[in-house]
Design an enzyme around this catalytic site. Structure first.
Site, short mmCIF file in Angstrom:
data_model
loop_
_atom_site.label_atom_id
_atom_site.label_comp_id
_atom_site.label_asym_id
_atom_site.label_seq_id
_atom_site.Cartn_x
_atom_site.Cartn_y
_atom_site.Cartn_z
N CYS A 117 0.86 -1.18 0.00
CA CYS A 117 0.00 0.00 0.00
C CYS A 117 0.90 1.23 0.00
CB CYS A 117 -0.89 0.00 1.24
SG CYS A 117 -2.21 1.24 1.16
N CYS A 170 -0.05 4.32 1.74
CA CYS A 170 -0.32 5.36 2.73
C CYS A 170 0.84 5.53 3.72
CB CYS A 170 -1.63 5.08 3.45
SG CYS A 170 -1.64 3.55 4.37
N CYS A 225 -3.58 6.10 0.02
CA CYS A 225 -3.13 4.75 -0.36
C CYS A 225 -2.73 4.65 -1.83
CB CYS A 225 -4.22 3.74 -0.02
SG CYS A 225 -4.62 3.74 1.74
N LYS A 233 -12.45 -4.38 2.74
CA LYS A 233 -11.88 -3.48 3.74
C LYS A 233 -12.75 -2.23 3.83
CE LYS A 233 -7.74 -0.78 4.77
NZ LYS A 233 -6.35 -0.54 4.42
N ARG A 254 -3.04 4.71 12.55
CA ARG A 254 -2.58 5.91 11.82
C ARG A 254 -1.45 6.58 12.60
NH1 ARG A 254 -7.82 7.21 8.56
NH2 ARG A 254 -8.01 5.12 7.68
N ARG A 286 -10.56 8.22 3.38
CA ARG A 286 -10.39 7.05 2.52
C ARG A 286 -11.73 6.50 1.99
NH1 ARG A 286 -5.23 6.96 3.87
NH2 ARG A 286 -4.42 6.08 5.81
N GLU A 333 -16.73 -7.67 -4.27
CA GLU A 333 -15.30 -7.39 -4.11
C GLU A 333 -14.49 -8.69 -4.17
OE1 GLU A 333 -13.51 -4.74 -4.03
OE2 GLU A 333 -14.84 -3.07 -3.52
N LYS A 373 -11.83 -6.74 6.95
CA LYS A 373 -11.19 -5.82 7.88
C LYS A 373 -12.08 -4.61 8.11
CE LYS A 373 -7.15 -2.96 8.11
NZ LYS A 373 -6.14 -2.31 7.36
N SER A 425 -6.26 -2.20 14.90
CA SER A 425 -5.67 -1.45 16.01
C SER A 425 -6.72 -0.96 17.02
CB SER A 425 -4.86 -0.27 15.47
OG SER A 425 -5.67 0.57 14.65
N TYR A 445 -2.79 -7.95 16.98
CA TYR A 445 -1.72 -7.41 17.82
C TYR A 445 -1.53 -8.23 19.09
CZ TYR A 445 -2.20 -3.74 14.41
OH TYR A 445 -2.26 -3.08 13.22
C1 PBG Z 1 -3.34 0.59 4.89
C2 PBG Z 1 -3.63 -0.14 6.13
C3 PBG Z 1 -4.32 0.34 7.24
C4 PBG Z 1 -4.36 -0.69 8.16
C5 PBG Z 1 -3.68 -1.77 7.61
N1 PBG Z 1 -3.26 -1.41 6.33
C6 PBG Z 1 -4.82 1.69 7.56
C7 PBG Z 1 -5.87 2.33 6.79
O1 PBG Z 1 -6.47 1.78 5.87
O2 PBG Z 1 -6.12 3.49 7.10
C8 PBG Z 1 -5.03 -0.61 9.49
C9 PBG Z 1 -4.65 -1.66 10.46
C10 PBG Z 1 -5.10 -1.40 11.84
O3 PBG Z 1 -5.86 -0.46 12.15
O4 PBG Z 1 -4.66 -2.16 12.70
N2 PBG Z 1 -2.04 0.34 4.43
#
Ligand code: PBG
Length: 338
Positions: A129, A131, A139, A208, A218, A230, A247, A262, A289, A328
Site C-alpha cells: 500500500c 499510505c 493509499c 476493507k 494511523r 479514505r 469485491e 477488515k 488497532s 496485535y
Molecule cells: C493501509 C492499512 C491500514 C491498516 C492496515 N493497512 C490503515 C488504513 O487503511 O487506514 C489498518 C490496520 C489497523 O488499524 O490495525 N495500508
C-alpha cells in the site's frame, strides 16, 4: 413451544443443555473453536535506524522498530509458533509517490531482508500500500481524474505492482495489498508473474471498510490522510453486505489466493457471509488497532480482563469463519495458551 421444523428436538426436562457444561472436560470435548498461535499473524512496524524501539502510545506494547530490533521480534514470533508476521514500513522520507516503498534500498526492502535472515522459515507477509510511504497519507497517487482531488486508481496500479515485486525480490513470502484500488490484485499478479514470482501468493484485503477503528494504526504508521479521507476507495460500512461478495469475486478472478475482511469484530456478519459463499477460499480477518487499543485502555482502568476479552474476541472471529487472524495479540495468545 416446539416449532414444527424442529419437531425432532426434545425439550425440557428430557433435554438439559447444561449437561454439556457441568464438566470442564465435556466442555472441551464439545468445543469446536480453538484459537491456535499457528493461525495468527503479528503486524510489525519498521522504521529506519539501529537499536530503535519507539513505543506507539495508542497501542501499548507495540512499537516502531528498526530492522535489527525487528529481527529479534521475528525470532520470538518464530519461537512462539506464530503463523507469520506482516510488515509495515515507515520511511524516513515521505513524498507524493511514496518512492521509498518502491525502492530496493527503502525501509521495507531492508526490513524484509533482515527478517528473512533472522528467521528464514517464518512466514513473512508484507502490506502492499502507499499510505505509509506518501506525504499526503493516501493509499495511492493523487490525481484529478474524477474532477476532485482524489486517489487516481489506474495510475496507482503500476506502482503497486512495482512495490510487490520489490517485496518479493527482497524475500517476502506473501504480499497483502490493502489499498482497495480496483484492479490491484490483477496488476500485482501480472507484475509478480512477469518477474518470475508466480509462486508468491496474494492475500487481498478484499472487503476493507472505511473504518474509524484504524485510528491507532494511523499513529503507528504515521499515515493519517492530509486531505479528504479514505471513503472514496474503502467500503462504506452502510453498503449492502453483498457488496463484499462482489469485491471478493473480482479479487478471485484477478488471482487472489487468500481473501481478508477488515476490521473483524464489527464485521463478523461479513466474515460469515464470505465464508459461506466462498467455501474453500482461505479467509482472513484483521483484528485491527482500534479493536486492540480499546480493550487495552479498558483493561488499564481495570474495567475488563484483557486476556479473557482478547481470547473471546479471537474465538468469535474464528467461529464466524476466519481461519487466519491478523492480531496485535498474537504473541500474547501464544504465551497465554502456553
Ligand atoms: C493501509 C492499512 C491500514 C491498516 C492496515 N493497512 C490503515 C488504513 O487503511 O487506514 C489498518 C490496520 C489497523 O488499524 O490495525 N495500508
Amino acid at each position: 413451544m416446539p416449532h414444527e421444523d424442529h419437531a425432532c428436538c426434545s425439550h425440557f426436562p428430557t433435554t438439559r443443555l447444561r449437561r454439556l457444561r457441568y464438566h470442564p472436560a465435556v466442555r472441551r470435548l464439545v468445543g469446536q473453536t480453538r484459537v491456535s498461535p499457528s493461525d495468527l499473524v503479528l503486524p510489525l512496524f519498521v522504521r529506519p535506524g539501529e537499536g530503535v524501539r519507539q513505543e506507539i502510545s495508542s497501542m501499548p506494547g507495540h512499537a516502531q522498530l528498526s530492522p535489527d530490533v525487528m529481527a529479534d521480534e521475528i525470532r520470538q514470533a518464530a519461537d512462539l509458533g506464530l503463523g507469520g508476521v506482516i510488515l509495515f514500513g515507515i520511511p524516513a522520507e515521505k513524498d507524493p509517490l511514496g518512492s521509498d516503498g518502491t525502492s530496493e534500498s527503502g525501509i521495507i526492502a531492508q526490513a524484509i531482508r533482515a527478517a528473512k535472515q533472522a528467521a528464514p522459515d517464518l512466514l513473512l507477509i508484507t502490506d502492499v500500500c502507499f499510505c505509509e510511504y506518501t506525504d499526503h497519507g493516501h493509499c495511492g497517487v493523487p490525481g484529478e481524474s474524477t474532477g476532485r482531488r482524489d486517489v487516481d486508481n489506474d495510475a496507482t496500479l503500476e506502482l503497486l505492482a512495482k512495490q510487490a515485486v520489490v517485496h518479493a525480490r527482497a524475500g517476502a513470502d506473501m504480499v497483502a495489498p490493502s489499498g482497495m484500488m480496483d484492479g490491484m490484485v490483477g496488476a500485482i499478479r501480472q507484475g509478480l508473474d512477469a518477474e518470475g514470482f508466480t509462486h508468491v501468493p496474494i492475500m487481498s484485503y478484499a472487503a476493507k471498510y472505511a473504518s474509524a477503528f484504524y485510528g491507532p494504526f494511523r499513529e503507528a504508521a504515521e499515515c493519517a490522510p492530509q486531505f479528504g479521507d479514505r471513503s472514496t476507495y474503502q467500503m462504506d460500512p452502510a453498503a449492502a453486505a453483498q457488496q463484499a461478495i462482489r469485491e471478493v469475486q473480482l479479487d478471485l478472478a484477478e488471482g487472489a489466493d487468500i481473501i481478508m475482511v477488515k476490521p473483524a469484530l464489527p464485521y463478523l456478519d461479513i466474515i460469515r457471509l464470505l465464508g459461506d459463499r466462498f467455501p474453500g477460499v482461505p479467509l482472513a480477518a484483521y483484528n485491527v488497532s482500534g479493536e486492540f487499543s480499546m480493550v487495552k485502555a479498558a483493561a488499564e482502568r481495570g474495567w475488563l480482563d484483557e486476556r479473557r476479552v482478547a481470547l473471546e474476541s479471537l474465538t468469535a472471529i474464528q467461529r464466524a469463519g476466519a481461519g487466519i487472524i491478523l492480531t496485535y495479540w498474537a504473541k500474547d495468545v501464544a504465551r497465554w495458551l502456553g
